[in-house]
Write an enzyme that holds these catalytic residues in place. Sequence first.
Site, PDB file in Angstrom:
ATOM      1  N   LYS A 107     -11.983  27.292 -26.060  1.00 58.03           N
ATOM      2  CA  LYS A 107     -11.301  27.615 -24.644  1.00 58.03           C
ATOM      3  C   LYS A 107     -12.060  27.293 -23.612  1.00 58.03           C
ATOM      4  CE  LYS A 107      -7.448  29.693 -23.508  1.00 58.03           C
ATOM      5  NZ  LYS A 107      -6.228  29.961 -24.251  1.00 58.03           N
ATOM      6  N   GLY A 219       5.488  39.712 -17.196  1.00 54.81           N
ATOM      7  CA  GLY A 219       5.138  38.112 -16.936  1.00 54.81           C
ATOM      8  C   GLY A 219       6.566  37.573 -16.896  1.00 54.81           C
ATOM      9  N   GLY A 221       6.191  33.774 -16.773  1.00 56.53           N
ATOM     10  CA  GLY A 221       6.074  32.646 -16.937  1.00 56.53           C
ATOM     11  C   GLY A 221       6.562  31.716 -18.037  1.00 56.53           C
ATOM     12  N   ASN A 222       5.723  30.759 -18.702  1.00 53.86           N
ATOM     13  CA  ASN A 222       6.201  30.089 -19.730  1.00 53.86           C
ATOM     14  C   ASN A 222       6.417  30.817 -20.987  1.00 53.86           C
ATOM     15  OD1 ASN A 222       4.760  28.757 -22.780  1.00 53.86           O
ATOM     16  ND2 ASN A 222       6.251  27.124 -21.405  1.00 53.86           N
TER      17      ASN A 222
END
Length: 428
Positions: A107, A219, A221-222
């Site tokens: 990451k 959320g 988002g994507n």
Amino acid sequence: MSSNSFNPFAMAQRQFDKVADLLDLDAATRSILRDPLREFGFAIPVKMDDGTIRVFRGFRVQHNDARGPCKGGIRFHPQETLDTVRALSMWMTWKCAVVDIPLGGGKGGVICDPHDMSPGEQERLCRGWVRQMAKNVGPLSDIPAPDVMTNAQHMLWMLDEFEAIHGAKYPGFITGKPVGMGGSLGRTEATGYGVMFCLREALKLKGLRPDQTTASFQGFGNVSQYAIQLYEQMGGKAMAVSCWDQHDQTSYTYLKKGGIALEELRGITDRFGGIDKAKARELGYELKPGDAWIEQDVDVLVPAALENQINAQTVDKISKRVKFIAEGANGPTTPEADAVLEKRGIFVVPDFLANAGGVTCSYFEQVQCNMNYFWDKDEVLGKLDQKMTAAFIAVSDLAAKKKLYMRDAAYVIAVSRVANACKDRGWV
Ligand code: NAD
């Protein structure tokens, strides 16, 4: 990317310790898996549009590569921390292992806020990150991808810099690229769809269909948008979503009687997943505080924003009606909250299984890049469904057989695969 009191890496290590005990791992195996193999921290000087130089802090952590090259996203966030990157890299190792793809865990991140940066400044930051890491990443060692606040354009700038440095084409260096430039069809949908493939199977186990359920999402988002898209296609009803409001520097929950309308909300959402408050009110949405998403009287909760959202303070706000939690985000639930969820008999599809659709599709992207032959979207999503469903069934079968909490069952499968790879290579 977390508050001072919450340390995601300490949480990832606690989760690991529990499974290491369950598996009775020897001391050397525990030691190699409990901490990352390699860590990089570096300065990235960027010339800003006004001519000044700003120095950003970048990271890359390679947790484990016994099963294949490290794989994992790069996150841009003002509260990014090395411990967050460490935790996310460890979860990537388990994620690749639980869906049985030949990759390890890594990451990366940069402490920055892309909201305040022009496209040119973001491009120079992406290129600067690659210049610092070019010797230690690559298609055969460590393959980055998008994460929170990074996208296909950022990946392409990074690829371009990597290829300029190494003097050849390496489309397998990075995933999440734009379609037509080495990207895979279906990658945009993959994580959210993967969450829903798992939820569909979880509901099936309990004799339910998605069209008999309602859900609340954190959320927009994507991950969340595509999870809602497939959930609605399967007949489910999304009742609430929450998101961050950049202007007010706080989060809000958006609700509408009879359920939210996905396309309507998408039309008033920016590229960072922030919904326009005024326009939402005009469209008849009710706005509540950011944490109201967790209190909704629904069957399913889908945390798909940040870590540490279902914790000792918030877990008791969960309605009695909630029977399923499908974790789109990484690390949304703390061990304290897990104990409560387990006691309440809530069926949890744990993060590194539920949101593994993204990395699985990234693996498909690499395979297609290596062949230089690209599949159509149905083929990609069909393969994704197969992989996610097989992984879900393996975990839920083990959970049933050994009477384990779903997160522990997923960990048992993933950690044993990685531990065996370390042993087979003669590392421990
Ligand atoms: P994104 O940047 O596209 O969207 C994040 C969303 O969360 C936005 O709507 C934002 O407004 C909202 N948000 C931020 N802070 C919030 C808060 N305090 N309360 C409520 N909402 C808040 O990110 P994404 O790609 O959808 O990722 C979401 C989560 O899923 C992250 O934990 C990420 O690591 C994880 N994840 C993403 C992928 C992927 O392929 N995108 C894969 C695996 C895991």
